[in-house]
Motif scaffolding. Structure first.
Motif, short mmCIF file in Angstrom:
data_model
loop_
_atom_site.label_atom_id
_atom_site.label_comp_id
_atom_site.label_asym_id
_atom_site.label_seq_id
_atom_site.Cartn_x
_atom_site.Cartn_y
_atom_site.Cartn_z
N LYS A 103 48.21 -26.67 117.77
CA LYS A 103 47.73 -27.03 116.43
C LYS A 103 48.89 -27.74 115.76
CE LYS A 103 45.50 -25.61 112.21
NZ LYS A 103 44.23 -26.31 112.29
N ASP A 143 50.48 -23.13 115.87
CA ASP A 143 50.04 -22.65 114.55
C ASP A 143 50.61 -23.51 113.43
OD1 ASP A 143 52.33 -19.75 114.52
OD2 ASP A 143 52.67 -21.90 114.77
N ALA A 144 50.53 -24.82 113.65
CA ALA A 144 50.90 -25.79 112.62
C ALA A 144 52.35 -25.70 112.20
CB ALA A 144 49.97 -25.65 111.40
N GLY A 145 53.20 -25.30 113.10
CA GLY A 145 54.63 -25.37 112.84
C GLY A 145 55.33 -24.06 112.58
#
Lengths: 346, 189
Positions: free
Chosen positions: A197, A286-288
């Motif tokens: 993600k 998880d988006a960073g």
């Protein structure tokens, strides 16, 4: 006389059976952390690993999700274990390190400094994940006392049934299937996630009224420094290469100074994302917040080529005994990776 | 025999007590929690994964947004719909999925929340620019003298901040060169 002995034996038998039944009930009611949220299984897995490790990683999810001991072994022959847990706090890191030293003395300990932003006990749920899996020792007792929130009591750690008794209405198949034995959920402490993600951005950081890292947190960093020194262990401080939660420059400056004052190595890997080869559009699940397996392997390779290259660590790949143990770990690692990638494709 | 019977009855009663009672303790090991598919990122500069008891003591410090007075530790789940659609929204999972930390932006105001027992509580209220004033009229750009003339003696102050604490909330003014550069309402830790 004979009658008394028989009665005594009967009483002892009843007490024994009752105690055993309670113990069994306690085992049933305690969460198993085998699927979904597996972090609660991490601490106890260390004791199942009979090999020794020249590197021990101690800290929170920025370690156990961002570094792969199997990759480190495969490519460099270095043996390592991550004694990580969710929101592991500085005092828990110290006592887990103290606990680890009962079993082995590594050459290197790596501690992720993000947790130093916490100065007080935080969460009962996270406490249980870091503590319940510890074997009983003075380290565990001290860890409990240092960690408990106001709502917790020591007796609930001694007899977890007091804490988990109301799970009886929520028992699932896992509670029965894993009553006596649990599967490994990590790879020498590494939690594998292969999904992707992309990182899209973060809100601006909130200025703080006081950037001073707490005295309690720093006290436990002092203790880690001391115990490593006493045992001839090279303590290395790192900040993992993920940007959230935000790591303030003011905090970073304090750790830089601390490392200088105590002759320690400290590396903040956030500015080194490009050098590491991280692409946060594909290397995070998880988006960073954390790296995925692709990112963790890149970061691990970077650590092997830089941080660990001149520390006199042993390449065990030609050691028959140790390589045999790690071969099994590599197989398990690759199987899980294949399974996760296959599920993602479908 | 009588003793054995007594012991057995006591054991059964104790067993029943253990399995019957519910302490209402935080069973938030989240065994039943499932990860969501919408994991955008929020940011909190203070501890947002703290499910310790929510402090409900009353504080006078809060901000009125769209006609609704909001204070740290308020039950945000109750009021979020009344505030209307936020301009931006971020959320992120905390470690081991102990809930979602959320960030809502309404114009110049950012509200951050933390989860406890499936309810979102206000973690902080932050002002992004000088368009927004506190309910008492202080804004980004105001001087420290203006602050103290409105709020009186602060609970804590130094060269870079002035803080007023009341009940379970802090009202913080971050200063740069003597002027307010940031305003936050935060929960007392």
């Amino acid at each position: 006389m004979g009658k008394k002995v028989v009665t005594t034996i009967k009483v002892i038998s009843v007490i024994t059976i009752f105690t055993a039944a309670l113990f069994l009930l306690q085992m049933l009611l305690m969460p198993k952390f085998q699927h979904g949220i597996v972090e609660g299984s991490m601490i106890e897995e260390y004791y199942k690993d009979e090999s020794t490790h020249e590197i021990i990683f101690i800290g929170d999810c920025e370690l156990y999700e961002n570094i792969s001991p199997v990759t480190l072994y495969e490519n460099f022959g270095y043996t390592s274990y991550i004694r990580g847990s969710a929101q592991q706090l500085p005092w828990q890191s110290y006592y887990l390190l103290e606990d680890t030293l009962r079993y082995e003395t590594p050459k290197v300990v790596v501690f992720n400094v993000l947790s130093l932003k916490y100065d007080k006990p935080q969460s009962e749920t996270y406490n249980r994940m870091s503590i319940d899996g510890m074997k009983w020792s003075s380290s565990k007792i001290d860890c409990i006392n240092a960690s408990m929130t106001e709502d917790e009591s020591f007796i609930e750690y001694v007899f977890p049934i007091l804490r988990y008794h109301d799970r009886w209405s929520e028992l699932e198949n896992d509670d029965f299937n894993y009553l006596f034995n649990k599967d490994l959920v990590t790879h020498n402490g590494y939690y594998m996630r292969c999904d992707v993600k992309p990182q899209t951005g973060f809100p601006s950081p909130t200025p703080l009224t006081d950037y001073t890292l707490g005295s309690n947190a720093m006290y436990y960093l002092d203790r880690m420094t001391e115990i490593c020194k006493e045992n001839g262990i090279n303590l290395i401080l790192i900040k993992a290469p993920t940007e959230f939660p935000y790591w303030y420059p003011e905090w970073d400056a304090q750790i830089v100074k601390y490392a200088e004052n105590h002759n320690l190595t400290y590396v903040n890997y956030i500015p080194l994302q490009d050098e590491i080869g991280l692409d946060m559009s594909v290397d995070t699940y998880d988006a960073g917040l954390h790296l995925n397996n692709s990112g963790a392997e890149k970061f691990t390779m970077y650590l092997g080529n830089t941080l660990f290259s001149d520390l006199g660590l042993t390449d065990y790949r030609d050691n028959e005994t140790i390589s045999s143990v790690w071969q099994d770990k590599i197989v398990f690692y690759n199987e899980m990776k294949e399974q996760q990638l296959s599920e993602l494709e479908n | 025999m009588k003793r054995i019977l007594t012991l057995t009855v006591t054991s059964v009663m104790l067993f029943s007590l253990i399995t019957a009672c519910s302490s209402g303790s935080n069973n938030n090991t989240a065994i039943t929690a499932a990860t969501t598919g919408n994991n955008e990122v929020s940011e909190t500069s203070v501890d947002s994964s703290d499910p310790s008891a929510v402090d409900t003591s009353i504080s006078e410090y809060g901000y009125t947004l769209n006609g609704i007075k909001i204070k740290p530790n308020d039950n945000f789940s109750d009021i979020v719909d009344s505030l209307g659609e936020p301009d931006t929204y971020f959320e992120s999972e905390s470690c081991a999925f102990q809930g979602l930390d959320k960030v809502y932006t309404y114009g110049s105001v950012t509200i951050k929340t933390y989860p406890k027992d499936d309810i979102d509580y206000v973690l902080s209220i932050e002002f992004k620019d000088d368009i927004t004033k506190t309910d008492e009229g202080i804004k980004i750009g105001s001087s420290s003298d203006e602050i103290t003339s409105v709020y009186g003696e602060p609970s804590a102050s130094n060269d870079s901040s002035i803080t007023y604490t009341d009940g379970n909330a802090n009202l913080n003014f971050i200063l740069t060169d003597g002027k307010v550069s940031y305003i936050t309402y935060t929960r007392v830790e």
